[in-house]
Design a protein around this motif. Structure first.
Motif, PDB file in Angstrom:
ATOM      1  N   GLU A  60     -17.016  37.975   3.723  1.00 55.21           N
ATOM      2  CA  GLU A  60     -16.532  39.056   4.581  1.00 55.21           C
ATOM      3  C   GLU A  60     -15.286  39.721   4.001  1.00 55.21           C
ATOM      4  OE1 GLU A  60     -17.951  37.467   8.960  1.00 55.21           O
ATOM      5  OE2 GLU A  60     -15.876  37.121   8.366  1.00 55.21           O
ATOM      6  N   LEU A  61     -15.134  40.993   4.327  1.00 53.59           N
ATOM      7  CA  LEU A  61     -13.906  41.736   4.102  1.00 53.59           C
ATOM      8  C   LEU A  61     -13.351  42.028   5.488  1.00 53.59           C
ATOM      9  CD1 LEU A  61     -11.885  43.407   2.368  1.00 53.59           C
ATOM     10  CD2 LEU A  61     -13.416  45.358   2.732  1.00 53.59           C
ATOM     11  N   CYS A  62     -12.120  41.593   5.742  1.00 53.69           N
ATOM     12  CA  CYS A  62     -11.499  41.800   7.047  1.00 53.69           C
ATOM     13  C   CYS A  62     -10.294  42.705   6.878  1.00 53.69           C
ATOM     14  CB  CYS A  62     -11.069  40.470   7.661  1.00 53.69           C
ATOM     15  SG  CYS A  62     -12.455  39.339   7.919  1.00 53.69           S
ATOM     16  N   ALA A  95      -6.060  50.617   8.188  1.00 61.18           N
ATOM     17  CA  ALA A  95      -5.647  49.214   8.180  1.00 61.18           C
ATOM     18  C   ALA A  95      -4.392  49.061   7.342  1.00 61.18           C
ATOM     19  CB  ALA A  95      -6.759  48.340   7.623  1.00 61.18           C
ATOM     20  N   GLU A  96      -3.604  48.034   7.680  1.00 67.40           N
ATOM     21  CA  GLU A  96      -2.387  47.741   6.927  1.00 67.40           C
ATOM     22  C   GLU A  96      -2.388  46.344   6.323  1.00 67.40           C
ATOM     23  OE1 GLU A  96       1.264  48.607   8.930  1.00 67.40           O
ATOM     24  OE2 GLU A  96       0.600  50.589   9.537  1.00 67.40           O
ATOM     25  N   ALA A  97      -3.390  45.515   6.659  1.00 67.58           N
ATOM     26  CA  ALA A  97      -3.501  44.162   6.092  1.00 67.58           C
ATOM     27  C   ALA A  97      -4.973  43.890   5.834  1.00 67.58           C
ATOM     28  CB  ALA A  97      -2.920  43.127   7.057  1.00 67.58           C
ATOM     29  N   LEU A  98      -5.255  43.005   4.874  1.00 63.52           N
ATOM     30  CA  LEU A  98      -6.653  42.715   4.575  1.00 63.52           C
ATOM     31  C   LEU A  98      -6.822  41.316   4.019  1.00 63.52           C
ATOM     32  CD1 LEU A  98      -7.668  42.972   1.244  1.00 63.52           C
ATOM     33  CD2 LEU A  98      -6.463  45.095   1.645  1.00 63.52           C
ATOM     34  N   ALA A  99      -8.057  40.828   4.148  1.00 57.28           N
ATOM     35  CA  ALA A  99      -8.476  39.578   3.522  1.00 57.28           C
ATOM     36  C   ALA A  99      -9.809  39.867   2.839  1.00 57.28           C
ATOM     37  CB  ALA A  99      -8.619  38.471   4.554  1.00 57.28           C
ATOM     38  N   ASN A 100      -9.875  39.598   1.549  1.00 58.39           N
ATOM     39  CA  ASN A 100     -11.112  39.801   0.798  1.00 58.39           C
ATOM     40  C   ASN A 100     -11.735  38.440   0.513  1.00 58.39           C
ATOM     41  OD1 ASN A 100     -13.228  40.515  -0.813  1.00 58.39           O
ATOM     42  ND2 ASN A 100     -11.993  41.215  -2.524  1.00 58.39           N
ATOM     43  N   PRO A 124      -9.027  40.926  -5.980  1.00 57.28           N
ATOM     44  CA  PRO A 124     -10.097  40.001  -6.376  1.00 57.28           C
ATOM     45  C   PRO A 124     -10.784  39.397  -5.155  1.00 57.28           C
ATOM     46  CG  PRO A 124      -7.969  39.342  -7.321  1.00 57.28           C
ATOM     47  CD  PRO A 124      -7.722  40.487  -6.408  1.00 57.28           C
ATOM     48  N   GLY A 125     -12.029  38.999  -5.312  1.00 59.16           N
ATOM     49  CA  GLY A 125     -12.806  38.479  -4.195  1.00 59.16           C
ATOM     50  C   GLY A 125     -12.742  36.980  -4.021  1.00 59.16           C
ATOM     51  N   SER A 126     -11.808  36.342  -4.667  1.00 62.84           N
ATOM     52  CA  SER A 126     -11.732  34.891  -4.613  1.00 62.84           C
ATOM     53  C   SER A 126     -10.882  34.372  -3.463  1.00 62.84           C
ATOM     54  CB  SER A 126     -11.169  34.377  -5.941  1.00 62.84           C
ATOM     55  OG  SER A 126      -9.909  34.987  -6.177  1.00 62.84           O
ATOM     56  N   GLY A 127     -10.803  35.125  -2.384  1.00 61.10           N
ATOM     57  CA  GLY A 127     -10.004  34.701  -1.244  1.00 61.10           C
ATOM     58  C   GLY A 127      -8.627  35.329  -1.242  1.00 61.10           C
ATOM     59  N   THR A 128      -8.543  36.625  -1.445  1.00 66.51           N
ATOM     60  CA  THR A 128      -7.273  37.338  -1.470  1.00 66.51           C
ATOM     61  C   THR A 128      -6.841  37.696  -0.060  1.00 66.51           C
ATOM     62  OG1 THR A 128      -7.834  38.294  -3.610  1.00 66.51           O
ATOM     63  CG2 THR A 128      -6.069  39.358  -2.380  1.00 66.51           C
ATOM     64  N   TRP A 129      -5.607  37.341   0.288  1.00 68.16           N
ATOM     65  CA  TRP A 129      -5.026  37.672   1.586  1.00 68.16           C
ATOM     66  C   TRP A 129      -3.836  38.587   1.328  1.00 68.16           C
ATOM     67  CZ3 TRP A 129      -7.270  35.699   6.034  1.00 68.16           C
ATOM     68  CH2 TRP A 129      -8.224  34.703   5.827  1.00 68.16           C
ATOM     69  N   ALA A 130      -3.855  39.799   1.839  1.00 67.94           N
ATOM     70  CA  ALA A 130      -2.768  40.764   1.649  1.00 67.94           C
ATOM     71  C   ALA A 130      -2.193  41.125   3.014  1.00 67.94           C
ATOM     72  CB  ALA A 130      -3.280  42.000   0.930  1.00 67.94           C
TER      73      ALA A 130
END
Length: 145
Positions: A60-62, A95-100, A124-130
């Motif tokens: 998922e992309l959140c 959006a202002e924050a994301l999790a890939n 990157p798609g390896s669990g990036t939290w911004a």
């Protein structure tokens, strides 16, 4: 201007942030990394526990409406996304924050048309939290690995 996130330093900072956020409050004091100009988070003495992130699963992309993973969350499943196609957020949405957690690189755009004349970053798609984007995200593209 094209920038690719994260650098080695931000990868360590993101991993530390994710570990601190995903660790239960009773597991001990956690110090979150800060960026230049950002206020340091409160310490254990008299502090509230860091927020716990839930609901953004593998594939998922959140995207969260507000920085710090707050506000309304939009979730996009990899199985429902056309790879390498521009996906605009709903009219007026951003959006202002994301999790890939897609397992693939995702580029987020300031422009709702994925135009490269505005700001954009690739995560990157390896669990990036911004927890805080440098601009309001209005569209994204998911890339082949």
């Amino acid at each position: 201007m094209r920038t690719t996130m994260p650098t080695a330093a931000t990868t360590v900072a993101i991993a530390a942030l994710a570990a601190a956020i995903l660790t239960p409050a009773h597991a001990g004091a956690a110090t979150l990394p800060t960026h230049a100009g950002a206020a340091a988070p409160p310490t254990r003495a008299g502090a509230t526990a860091p927020p716990r992130l839930t609901g953004c699963g593998p594939g998922e992309l959140c995207l969260w409406e507000k920085a710090g993973f707050k506000g309304v969350r939009q979730t996009f499943e990899l199985s429902d996304i056309d790879i390498e196609s521009c996906v605009a957020l709903p009219e007026g949405g951003s959006a202002e924050a994301l999790a890939n957690r897609t397992g693939r690189p995702v580029t987020v755009y300031q422009s709702a048309e994925c135009a490269e004349t505005g700001e954009f970053n690739t995560y990157p798609g390896s669990g990036t939290w911004a927890p805080e984007s440098p601009y309001r995200v209005r569209a994204f593209k998911v890339w082949e690995s």
